[in-house]
Design a protein around this motif. Structure first.
Motif, mmCIF file in Angstrom:
data_model
loop_
_atom_site.group_PDB
_atom_site.id
_atom_site.type_symbol
_atom_site.label_atom_id
_atom_site.label_comp_id
_atom_site.label_asym_id
_atom_site.label_seq_id
_atom_site.Cartn_x
_atom_site.Cartn_y
_atom_site.Cartn_z
ATOM 1 N N ARG A 1 0.822 -1.206 0.000
ATOM 2 C CA ARG A 1 0.000 0.000 0.000
ATOM 3 C C ARG A 1 0.859 1.261 0.000
ATOM 4 O O ARG A 1 0.435 2.313 -0.457
ATOM 5 C CB ARG A 1 -0.866 0.004 1.251
ATOM 6 C CG ARG A 1 -2.315 -0.022 0.957
ATOM 7 C CD ARG A 1 -3.157 -0.019 2.176
ATOM 8 N NE ARG A 1 -2.452 0.021 3.438
ATOM 9 C CZ ARG A 1 -2.971 0.563 4.539
ATOM 10 N NH1 ARG A 1 -4.147 1.100 4.485
ATOM 11 N NH2 ARG A 1 -2.317 0.535 5.676
ATOM 12 N N GLN B 1 2.337 -6.428 -4.212
ATOM 13 C CA GLN B 1 1.193 -7.109 -4.824
ATOM 14 C C GLN B 1 1.643 -8.054 -5.927
ATOM 15 O O GLN B 1 1.082 -9.143 -6.098
ATOM 16 C CB GLN B 1 0.220 -6.089 -5.383
ATOM 17 C CG GLN B 1 -0.512 -5.346 -4.301
ATOM 18 C CD GLN B 1 -1.685 -4.584 -4.858
ATOM 19 O OE1 GLN B 1 -2.203 -4.927 -5.902
ATOM 20 N NE2 GLN B 1 -2.095 -3.562 -4.154
ATOM 21 N N GLU C 1 -14.865 2.387 8.021
ATOM 22 C CA GLU C 1 -13.961 1.465 7.341
ATOM 23 C C GLU C 1 -13.297 0.527 8.336
ATOM 24 O O GLU C 1 -13.118 -0.659 8.082
ATOM 25 C CB GLU C 1 -12.906 2.281 6.599
ATOM 26 C CG GLU C 1 -12.449 1.659 5.296
ATOM 27 C CD GLU C 1 -11.444 2.535 4.607
ATOM 28 O OE1 GLU C 1 -11.576 3.771 4.719
ATOM 29 O OE2 GLU C 1 -10.533 1.991 3.980
ATOM 30 N N LEU C 2 -12.991 1.091 9.511
ATOM 31 C CA LEU C 2 -12.339 0.301 10.542
ATOM 32 C C LEU C 2 -13.257 -0.797 11.060
ATOM 33 O O LEU C 2 -12.812 -1.921 11.318
ATOM 34 C CB LEU C 2 -11.906 1.223 11.678
ATOM 35 C CG LEU C 2 -10.635 0.834 12.411
ATOM 36 C CD1 LEU C 2 -9.495 0.723 11.421
ATOM 37 C CD2 LEU C 2 -10.308 1.857 13.463
ATOM 38 N N PHE D 1 -13.261 -3.491 8.569
ATOM 39 C CA PHE D 1 -11.995 -4.213 8.686
ATOM 40 C C PHE D 1 -12.042 -5.196 9.842
ATOM 41 O O PHE D 1 -11.672 -6.363 9.690
ATOM 42 C CB PHE D 1 -10.851 -3.210 8.902
ATOM 43 C CG PHE D 1 -9.534 -3.867 9.166
ATOM 44 C CD1 PHE D 1 -8.734 -4.273 8.120
ATOM 45 C CD2 PHE D 1 -9.113 -4.101 10.462
ATOM 46 C CE1 PHE D 1 -7.533 -4.888 8.363
ATOM 47 C CE2 PHE D 1 -7.910 -4.725 10.705
ATOM 48 C CZ PHE D 1 -7.123 -5.119 9.656
ATOM 49 N N LEU E 1 -10.027 -8.330 3.150
ATOM 50 C CA LEU E 1 -8.931 -7.514 3.694
ATOM 51 C C LEU E 1 -8.053 -6.982 2.569
ATOM 52 O O LEU E 1 -7.547 -5.859 2.646
ATOM 53 C CB LEU E 1 -8.098 -8.324 4.677
ATOM 54 C CG LEU E 1 -8.788 -8.777 5.946
ATOM 55 C CD1 LEU E 1 -7.806 -9.438 6.875
ATOM 56 C CD2 LEU E 1 -9.418 -7.609 6.648
ATOM 57 N N PHE E 2 -7.883 -7.787 1.498
ATOM 58 C CA PHE E 2 -7.127 -7.304 0.328
ATOM 59 C C PHE E 2 -7.816 -6.074 -0.265
ATOM 60 O O PHE E 2 -7.153 -5.106 -0.618
ATOM 61 C CB PHE E 2 -7.050 -8.378 -0.741
ATOM 62 C CG PHE E 2 -6.031 -9.442 -0.486
ATOM 63 C CD1 PHE E 2 -5.208 -9.382 0.610
ATOM 64 C CD2 PHE E 2 -5.895 -10.511 -1.355
ATOM 65 C CE1 PHE E 2 -4.279 -10.363 0.848
ATOM 66 C CE2 PHE E 2 -4.960 -11.486 -1.127
ATOM 67 C CZ PHE E 2 -4.154 -11.421 -0.025
ATOM 68 N N LEU F 1 -9.702 -3.952 1.306
ATOM 69 C CA LEU F 1 -9.513 -2.827 2.214
ATOM 70 C C LEU F 1 -8.089 -2.290 2.146
ATOM 71 O O LEU F 1 -7.847 -1.132 2.455
ATOM 72 C CB LEU F 1 -9.844 -3.249 3.636
ATOM 73 C CG LEU F 1 -11.330 -3.465 3.885
ATOM 74 C CD1 LEU F 1 -11.555 -4.035 5.254
ATOM 75 C CD2 LEU F 1 -12.061 -2.156 3.753
ATOM 76 N N ALA F 2 -7.127 -3.134 1.734
ATOM 77 C CA ALA F 2 -5.745 -2.668 1.589
ATOM 78 C C ALA F 2 -5.515 -2.080 0.202
ATOM 79 O O ALA F 2 -4.380 -1.774 -0.144
ATOM 80 C CB ALA F 2 -4.772 -3.801 1.840
ATOM 81 N N GLY F 3 -6.548 -1.961 -0.618
ATOM 82 C CA GLY F 3 -6.400 -1.344 -1.924
ATOM 83 C C GLY F 3 -5.940 -2.275 -3.017
ATOM 84 O O GLY F 3 -5.499 -1.821 -4.059
ATOM 85 N N ALA F 4 -6.034 -3.579 -2.806
ATOM 86 C CA ALA F 4 -5.580 -4.534 -3.818
ATOM 87 C C ALA F 4 -6.793 -5.206 -4.438
ATOM 88 O O ALA F 4 -7.103 -6.354 -4.132
ATOM 89 C CB ALA F 4 -4.645 -5.560 -3.196
ATOM 90 N N SER G 1 -7.547 5.535 -3.323
ATOM 91 C CA SER G 1 -8.462 4.516 -3.825
ATOM 92 C C SER G 1 -8.487 4.510 -5.355
ATOM 93 O O SER G 1 -9.495 4.783 -5.966
ATOM 94 C CB SER G 1 -9.854 4.777 -3.266
ATOM 95 O OG SER G 1 -10.268 6.047 -3.704
#
Lengths: 104, 173
Positions: free
Chosen positions: A54, A63, B2-3, B6, B43-44, B46-49, B129
């Motif tokens: 991130r 990633q 968001e938390l 998570f 969780l991915f 939420l981590a931006g992936a 994002s």
């Protein structure tokens, strides 16, 4: 947009998943149970890589590494299950404690 | 907000992991692994992936989990108290519980201590994002081209090898 989730949260969840995967790998007396534990551990490692990635938004090296980990995990499980099938034909069970032909 | 999301998905992943650890039924363990993989995929996100989360669902849930369930069904040994009312009861033995749980608790405390004292110096702010697909595609086709090709060859070799290994060479059995 609200403040992003702190990095430590991801790392602690990943540490918990890795420890649970290790416990599953040790305690299950079945080869497929051990594979399930391994999958959990690989997922925990991927979560770490993604969480660190991130903070590298231009290259996303974490990633990319996680992507290769997923590919290798898929290959590993295919070969492992083929071996498990052969072993279960040979021994009639897939309890790793009963595979003791080399010890005798 | 968001938390809270998570925490709920983290609880889903860790709780499913604990269920895998405690259950004796291998079939339930496989289904709990499905929930754990789902939690990790969330969780991915939420981590931006986003791309990695979809890949996780496609490869793990669509491929690896189905393979594992096939493996469980093909290698189970029927016990005498099985009836048609309990079709998905694949009980297995648990052993070495003391060493397994003890070692992993020690490892978790060790990792927790390291993480609390780590004090990472992070390079810049977190990802905003934006979709990661473009960056991932460009990186895969430029600086990571060799590992990409090797991964393709590895998958081919693994498929051929698995098909050859699983072949029944003794048709009389």
């Amino acid at each position: 947009m609200s403040a992003p989730i702190p990095l430590y949260h991801f790392l602690i969840v990943a540490a918990a998943l890795f420890s649970i995967g290790l416990a599953v790998t040790i305690t299950k007396r079945n080869v497929i149970g051990i594979l399930i534990g391994l999958e959990l551990m690989l997922n925990a490692v991927n979560l770490n890589l993604v969480a660190f990635s991130r903070h590298d938004p231009m290259l996303l090296r974490g990633q990319l590494f996680a992507l290769f980990v997923i590919v290798v995990a898929a290959a590993e499980v295919t070969v492992a299950l083929a071996i498990v099938l052969r072993v279960s034909h040979h021994y009639g069970s897939i309890d790793p404690d009963e595979m003791n032909q080399l010890k005798k | 907000m968001e938390l809270a999301v998570f925490y709920s998905f983290a609880a889903l992943a860790v709780g499913s992991g604990l269920f895998i650890l405690l259950t004796r039924n291998l079939m339930y363990a496989a289904f709990a692994l499905f929930m754990a993989l789902l939690g990790v995929a969330a969780l991915f996100v939420l981590a931006g992936a986003d791309f990695l989360a979809i890949t996780q669902l496609l490869v793990y849930v669509g491929g690896i989990l189905v393979l594992l369930i096939f493996g469980i069904m093909l290698t189970r040994t029927a016990s005498e108290d099985d009836t048609s009312q309990t079709p998905n009861r694949v009980l297995i033995k648990l052993g070495r519980s003391f060493w397994g749980v003890g070692l992993s608790v020690i490892l978790f405390l060790l990792l927790l201590g390291v993480l609390v004292n780590a004090n990472f110096r992070l390079n810049g702010p977190a990802l905003n994002s934006r979709s990661t697909i473009r960056t991932l595609g460009v990186e895969l086709m430029t600086s990571h081209l060799l590992p990409f090709e090797i991964a393709g060859v590895l998958l081919l070799v693994a498929l051929v090898g698995a098909a050859y290994l699983a072949l029944n060479r003794n048709p009389s059995r």
